[in-house]
Each structure stands twice: as structure tokens, then as C-alpha cells.
Design a protein around this motif. Structure first.
Motif, mmCIF file in Angstrom:
data_model
loop_
_atom_site.group_PDB
_atom_site.id
_atom_site.type_symbol
_atom_site.label_atom_id
_atom_site.label_comp_id
_atom_site.label_asym_id
_atom_site.label_seq_id
_atom_site.Cartn_x
_atom_site.Cartn_y
_atom_site.Cartn_z
ATOM 1 N N ALA A 21 0.837 -1.203 0.000
ATOM 2 C CA ALA A 21 0.000 0.000 0.000
ATOM 3 C C ALA A 21 0.874 1.255 0.000
ATOM 4 C CB ALA A 21 -0.937 -0.006 1.202
ATOM 5 N N ALA A 22 1.926 1.257 0.813
ATOM 6 C CA ALA A 22 2.834 2.415 0.865
ATOM 7 C C ALA A 22 3.559 2.582 -0.461
ATOM 8 C CB ALA A 22 3.828 2.233 2.004
ATOM 9 N N ARG A 23 4.011 1.480 -1.033
ATOM 10 C CA ARG A 23 4.704 1.567 -2.321
ATOM 11 C C ARG A 23 3.769 2.093 -3.401
ATOM 12 N NH1 ARG A 23 6.101 -3.298 -6.071
ATOM 13 N NH2 ARG A 23 3.867 -3.182 -6.093
ATOM 14 N N ASP A 24 2.546 1.597 -3.437
ATOM 15 C CA ASP A 24 1.581 2.067 -4.432
ATOM 16 C C ASP A 24 1.274 3.547 -4.253
ATOM 17 O OD1 ASP A 24 1.474 -0.445 -5.514
ATOM 18 O OD2 ASP A 24 -0.418 -1.000 -4.548
ATOM 19 N N GLN A 25 1.218 3.994 -3.014
ATOM 20 C CA GLN A 25 0.901 5.388 -2.740
ATOM 21 C C GLN A 25 2.015 6.333 -3.204
ATOM 22 O OE1 GLN A 25 -0.119 6.106 1.317
ATOM 23 N NE2 GLN A 25 -0.742 8.208 0.942
ATOM 24 N N TYR A 26 3.283 5.915 -3.068
ATOM 25 C CA TYR A 26 4.408 6.789 -3.382
ATOM 26 C C TYR A 26 5.117 6.451 -4.685
ATOM 27 C CZ TYR A 26 3.832 8.712 1.239
ATOM 28 O OH TYR A 26 3.316 9.334 2.333
ATOM 29 N N HIS A 27 4.651 5.437 -5.403
ATOM 30 C CA HIS A 27 5.319 4.984 -6.625
ATOM 31 C C HIS A 27 5.475 6.118 -7.641
ATOM 32 C CE1 HIS A 27 6.558 2.289 -9.864
ATOM 33 N NE2 HIS A 27 5.696 2.945 -10.624
ATOM 34 N N TYR A 28 4.403 6.815 -7.939
ATOM 35 C CA TYR A 28 4.455 7.876 -8.954
ATOM 36 C C TYR A 28 5.435 8.970 -8.544
ATOM 37 C CZ TYR A 28 3.094 11.548 -12.176
ATOM 38 O OH TYR A 28 3.131 12.526 -13.129
ATOM 39 N N VAL A 37 14.748 4.051 -10.853
ATOM 40 C CA VAL A 37 14.360 3.274 -12.030
ATOM 41 C C VAL A 37 13.234 2.302 -11.723
ATOM 42 C CG1 VAL A 37 16.595 3.473 -13.173
ATOM 43 C CG2 VAL A 37 16.175 1.583 -11.607
ATOM 44 N N GLY A 38 12.888 2.143 -10.445
ATOM 45 C CA GLY A 38 11.803 1.241 -10.061
ATOM 46 C C GLY A 38 11.590 1.280 -8.564
ATOM 47 N N THR A 39 10.481 0.702 -8.142
ATOM 48 C CA THR A 39 10.209 0.592 -6.707
ATOM 49 C C THR A 39 9.918 -0.865 -6.388
ATOM 50 O OG1 THR A 39 7.847 1.049 -6.995
ATOM 51 C CG2 THR A 39 9.271 2.932 -6.548
ATOM 52 N N ALA A 40 10.250 -1.260 -5.177
ATOM 53 C CA ALA A 40 10.053 -2.642 -4.755
ATOM 54 C C ALA A 40 9.922 -2.677 -3.245
ATOM 55 C CB ALA A 40 11.235 -3.501 -5.204
ATOM 56 N N ILE A 41 9.562 -3.817 -2.715
ATOM 57 C CA ILE A 41 9.534 -4.021 -1.268
ATOM 58 C C ILE A 41 10.489 -5.150 -0.933
ATOM 59 C CG2 ILE A 41 7.167 -3.205 -1.063
ATOM 60 C CD1 ILE A 41 6.404 -6.184 -0.544
ATOM 61 N N GLY A 42 10.974 -5.159 0.271
ATOM 62 C CA GLY A 42 11.872 -6.221 0.698
ATOM 63 C C GLY A 42 12.748 -5.748 1.829
ATOM 64 N N LEU A 43 13.640 -6.600 2.272
ATOM 65 C CA LEU A 43 14.574 -6.253 3.330
ATOM 66 C C LEU A 43 15.792 -5.559 2.747
ATOM 67 C CD1 LEU A 43 14.493 -9.464 5.537
ATOM 68 C CD2 LEU A 43 13.436 -7.259 6.008
#
Length: 81
Positions: A21-28, A37-43
């Protein structure tokens, strides 16, 4: 029992749903930054020869050192954990 009034954030307690949800909110917003060049989630991976970030900041704070960027070379799976 975790202290809910603590000032430090424990991002490991976030669920995958929260992270997405946080990534989708701040992706743009992030994609319009120069070097993104991209966004992702992880450690986060840290180099094996580096100290943990909180330890590093505390050591510098105690010594009164202002940190300056240094060339550490490329971070890879082989030199990170």
C-alpha cells in the motif's frame, strides 16, 4: 512487549499488505526522481564489512564526526547479508 510510544520505528512489524500500500501510494512520486528506475519491497541488504546503520550513526555522534559519502563499490548479493 513492544513499547508503542517509542520514537524509533520498527518497520519489520509491517505486513506485506502495508508495504504494498505504501509503495503504491508513493510509486508515482518516486518514479519522477532523477535516479529512480523502479520501486520494490523487501529487506535492506547491508555490506558484510559495514557496521549496522544505527551503530555507525551512534559512533559518529559520540565522536562528533560529520559523515561524508565514500565510494564503497557496488553492493552485490556476494558482498551483502
Amino acid at each position: 512487549m513492544p513499547d508503542i510510544l517509542a520514537t524509533e520505528n520498527n518497520f519489520r512489524s509491517l505486513s506485506i499488505k502495508d508495504l504494498l500500500a505504501a509503495r503504491d501510494q508513493y510509486h508515482y512520486h518516486l518514479m519522477n526522481k532523477t535516479n529512480v528506475v523502479g520501486t520494490a519491497i523487501g529487506l535492506y541488504l547491508i555490506r558484510k564489512e559495514d557496521r549496522d546503520p544505527p551503530e555507525e550513526r551512534m559512533a559518529q555522534r559520540v565522536k562528533g564526526i560529520v559523515s561524508t559519502p565514500r565510494d564503497k563499490g557496488e553492493r552485490t548479493f556476494a558482498n551483502s547479508e
